[in-house]
Structure formats: C-alpha cells, structure tokens
Design a protein around this motif. Structure first.
Motif, PDB file in Angstrom:
ATOM      1  N   TYR B  32     -28.272  29.081  46.743  1.00 40.77           N
ATOM      2  CA  TYR B  32     -27.115  29.785  46.198  1.00 40.77           C
ATOM      3  C   TYR B  32     -26.489  30.592  47.322  1.00 40.77           C
ATOM      4  CZ  TYR B  32     -24.377  33.123  43.491  1.00 40.77           C
ATOM      5  OH  TYR B  32     -23.355  33.893  42.985  1.00 40.77           O
ATOM      6  N   TYR B  36     -18.815  37.663  49.706  1.00 33.27           N
ATOM      7  CA  TYR B  36     -18.326  38.935  49.195  1.00 33.27           C
ATOM      8  C   TYR B  36     -17.231  39.475  50.101  1.00 33.27           C
ATOM      9  CZ  TYR B  36     -22.263  39.236  45.940  1.00 33.27           C
ATOM     10  OH  TYR B  36     -23.142  38.998  44.915  1.00 33.27           O
ATOM     11  N   GLN B  38     -15.373  43.074  51.086  1.00 36.54           N
ATOM     12  CA  GLN B  38     -15.537  44.515  50.981  1.00 36.54           C
ATOM     13  C   GLN B  38     -14.386  45.210  51.698  1.00 36.54           C
ATOM     14  OE1 GLN B  38     -19.121  46.284  52.702  1.00 36.54           O
ATOM     15  NE2 GLN B  38     -19.149  47.866  51.128  1.00 36.54           N
ATOM     16  N   ARG B  43     -16.634  48.796  47.073  1.00 35.50           N
ATOM     17  CA  ARG B  43     -17.842  48.003  46.839  1.00 35.50           C
ATOM     18  C   ARG B  43     -17.627  46.547  47.237  1.00 35.50           C
ATOM     19  NH1 ARG B  43     -18.197  48.885  40.585  1.00 35.50           N
ATOM     20  NH2 ARG B  43     -16.860  50.631  41.109  1.00 35.50           N
ATOM     21  N   PRO B  44     -18.692  45.851  47.613  1.00 32.03           N
ATOM     22  CA  PRO B  44     -18.565  44.399  47.839  1.00 32.03           C
ATOM     23  C   PRO B  44     -18.231  43.711  46.520  1.00 32.03           C
ATOM     24  CG  PRO B  44     -20.608  45.272  48.766  1.00 32.03           C
ATOM     25  CD  PRO B  44     -20.042  46.339  47.893  1.00 32.03           C
ATOM     26  N   LEU B  46     -17.669  39.832  44.723  1.00 34.50           N
ATOM     27  CA  LEU B  46     -17.840  38.387  44.854  1.00 34.50           C
ATOM     28  C   LEU B  46     -16.481  37.697  44.772  1.00 34.50           C
ATOM     29  CD1 LEU B  46     -19.960  36.017  44.856  1.00 34.50           C
ATOM     30  CD2 LEU B  46     -19.633  35.969  42.373  1.00 34.50           C
ATOM     31  N   ARG B  51     -23.270  26.398  45.089  1.00 36.48           N
ATOM     32  CA  ARG B  51     -24.679  26.057  44.925  1.00 36.48           C
ATOM     33  C   ARG B  51     -24.982  24.794  45.715  1.00 36.48           C
ATOM     34  NH1 ARG B  51     -26.708  29.502  41.366  1.00 36.48           N
ATOM     35  NH2 ARG B  51     -25.148  30.611  40.156  1.00 36.48           N
ATOM     36  N   PHE B  89     -18.593  39.095  53.805  1.00 34.49           N
ATOM     37  CA  PHE B  89     -20.025  38.849  54.008  1.00 34.49           C
ATOM     38  C   PHE B  89     -20.421  37.534  53.352  1.00 34.49           C
ATOM     39  CE2 PHE B  89     -21.292  42.856  55.771  1.00 34.49           C
ATOM     40  CZ  PHE B  89     -20.424  43.791  55.234  1.00 34.49           C
ATOM     41  N   SER B  99     -34.172  35.319  39.137  1.00 34.71           N
ATOM     42  CA  SER B  99     -33.298  36.245  39.856  1.00 34.71           C
ATOM     43  C   SER B  99     -33.144  35.788  41.304  1.00 34.71           C
ATOM     44  CB  SER B  99     -33.867  37.663  39.819  1.00 34.71           C
ATOM     45  OG  SER B  99     -35.047  37.744  40.588  1.00 34.71           O
ATOM     46  N   TYR B 100     -32.035  36.202  41.885  1.00 35.04           N
ATOM     47  CA  TYR B 100     -31.728  35.833  43.260  1.00 35.04           C
ATOM     48  C   TYR B 100     -31.667  37.089  44.116  1.00 35.04           C
ATOM     49  CZ  TYR B 100     -30.269  31.229  41.556  1.00 35.04           C
ATOM     50  OH  TYR B 100     -30.239  29.985  40.989  1.00 35.04           O
ATOM     51  N   ILE B 101     -32.252  37.040  45.291  1.00 35.96           N
ATOM     52  CA  ILE B 101     -32.161  38.142  46.238  1.00 35.96           C
ATOM     53  C   ILE B 101     -31.419  37.621  47.455  1.00 35.96           C
ATOM     54  CG2 ILE B 101     -33.399  39.854  47.597  1.00 35.96           C
ATOM     55  CD1 ILE B 101     -33.832  40.087  44.572  1.00 35.96           C
ATOM     56  N   PRO B 102     -30.143  37.959  47.605  1.00 41.09           N
ATOM     57  CA  PRO B 102     -29.376  37.436  48.734  1.00 41.09           C
ATOM     58  C   PRO B 102     -29.727  38.116  50.050  1.00 41.09           C
ATOM     59  CG  PRO B 102     -28.012  38.905  47.429  1.00 41.09           C
ATOM     60  CD  PRO B 102     -29.319  38.795  46.714  1.00 41.09           C
ATOM     61  N   PHE B 104     -27.900  38.858  53.506  1.00 35.63           N
ATOM     62  CA  PHE B 104     -26.513  38.912  53.935  1.00 35.63           C
ATOM     63  C   PHE B 104     -26.370  38.707  55.436  1.00 35.63           C
ATOM     64  CE2 PHE B 104     -24.125  40.389  50.257  1.00 35.63           C
ATOM     65  CZ  PHE B 104     -25.128  40.825  49.412  1.00 35.63           C
ATOM     66  N   GLY B 105     -25.234  38.141  55.827  1.00 30.90           N
ATOM     67  CA  GLY B 105     -24.842  38.137  57.224  1.00 30.90           C
ATOM     68  C   GLY B 105     -24.331  39.513  57.609  1.00 30.90           C
ATOM     69  N   ARG B 106     -23.973  39.674  58.876  1.00 30.48           N
ATOM     70  CA  ARG B 106     -23.564  40.991  59.365  1.00 30.48           C
ATOM     71  C   ARG B 106     -22.097  41.299  59.089  1.00 30.48           C
ATOM     72  NH1 ARG B 106     -26.399  42.462  64.995  1.00 30.48           N
ATOM     73  NH2 ARG B 106     -25.257  44.360  64.511  1.00 30.48           N
TER      74      ARG B 106
END
Lengths: 114, 114
Positions: B32, B36, B38, B43-44, B46, B51, B89, B99-102, B104-106
């Motif tokens: 997934y 995002y 920002q 806030r970030p 989506l 997928r 991002f 659940s998903y834990i992303p 992130f890129g910088r």
C-alpha cells in the motif's frame, strides 16, 4: 463529521520535564497512531493503539509511552525531555476493520524543548 | 524494516508544467503506497494512493505509477497550479492485523511559480 483533533497546539518545555499530548480520533475510527515529524523530515512512527493496547511500536525509547481510552482517544507521554524531542507530534486515526490503510492526520502539537 | 527514499528534495516548476516525484522502497512485502500533501503549518492530507495489484491510478491532474519489480513508485502532477505548492510525502506500508504502518520518505518541496 468531526476530524482528528489534538491538544495543545503548541507547547514549550524544559529539558528533563515530562509532557502529555492528547488526540481524539475521527468519528467512527478505532485506531490511533502517533508520529514525530522533525523539521524538514517525514513523519516517523512512534506507536499505534487499538483496543486500548499498544499494537506496534517504532524505534523510539521507553521514554515515549502512550495510552488509549475506551472512547478511542489517546495520549502520548514523553518523560525526561531532551532537546532532540523538539518536533511536531502528529496523531493519525484509522479503522482497522476497514483495512484500507488510509490514515487521517490531526493538525499536530508543536513541542519545543529548551 | 522498510526504507523509503524520495527524490528530489526540492522541485521548482512554472505554472502549467508537469511535476514528477519518485520514491523507492526496500520491503517487497509492502503493498500500500499513499501520497500525502502537507501545506505549511498544516496536517498531511492524503491525495492519492495505490495498491500493489495495480500499476497506475489517476485522479484528475494527479496520477501515481507503481513498479513492484523495481520497487519504485512515482507521483505525477500535470498542469501545475500555484496552489499545488506544498511538501509531498510518499509512503510504503504493508498490512499487519488489518492496520497499516506507513514508512515515509523525507518529502519533496514543490514550488510552482505563477
């Protein structure tokens, strides 16, 4: 439909102190994740709470702890604050059963440690 | 764990031009990939996600492509407008218990000049 809310908006603390940040998830969501976003960086995962238990944890020391309440709201506690803890702390909520992966972020709490 | 690299860190374009942001990931289990946006002090949010069972997804001026073999995905914005200026991002994640834990890129700071 209430979105994710966080309090306080800004906070200034001194090294060695303790801080508590609060988050209320989007209406209907049951999972809360916390992220630390340093200036110029992407959010870094701290931990996730579901059914009042910590489900997953990122690479953060035990000084970072949390809690989730029966109404799904959550707190992030940081003990023995360091200068390096200065960052934007973001809370994100999601719905586990939906399994979509989409997370809704709150506006964040800007923590400054002096 | 997952590692996400994002390039470029800054992207400056003229209004009406296209913008492309590229990300690579390391964990072949990731399935997934959200993006995002920002804006400064916000806030970030989506803007689009994809997928692993599809190679491309479009939403008006925004598109995302995914190459699972090469482990890279890209965000394409066409006909850029000044209001597209923000930090973008990418993230990669896999499901764990629903659940998903992303990770992130910088981030990429996109500047659209009128």
């Amino acid at each position: 439909d209430a979105g994710v809310t966080q309090s306080p908006t800004h906070l200034i603390k001194t090294r060695g102190q303790q801080v508590t940040l609060r988050c209320s998830p989007k209406s209907g969501h049951d999972t809360v994740s916390w992220y630390q976003q340093a200036l110029g960086q992407g959010p870094q995962f701290i931990f996730q709470y579901y059914e009042e238990e910590e489900r997953q944890r990122g690479n953060f020391p035990d000084r970072f702890s949390g809690h989730q309440f029966p109404n799904y709201s959550s707190e992030l506690n940081v003990n023995a604050l360091l200068l390096g803890d200065s960052a934007l702390y973001l809370c994100a909520s999601s719905l586990v059963d939906r399994g979509s992966g989409e997370q809704y972020f709150g506006p964040g709490t800007r923590l400054t440690v002096t | 764990g997952e590692n996400v690299e994002q390039h470029p860190s800054t992207l400056s374009v003229q209004e009406g031009d296209s913008a492309v942001i590229k990300c690579t990931y390391s964990d072949s289990a990731s399935n997934y990939f959200p993006w995002y946006k920002q804006e400064l002090g916000k806030r970030p949010q989506l803007i689009i996600d994809i997928r692993s069972n599809v190679g491309e997804k479009k939403d008006q001026r925004i598109a995302v492509t995914l190459n699972k073999t090469a482990k890279h995905f890209s965000l394409h914005i066409t006909e850029t407008q000044p209001e597209d200026s923000a930090v973008y991002f990418c993230a990669a994640s896999s499901s764990s218990g629903g659940s998903y834990i992303p990770t992130f890129g910088r981030g990429t700071s996109l500047i659209v000049h009128p």
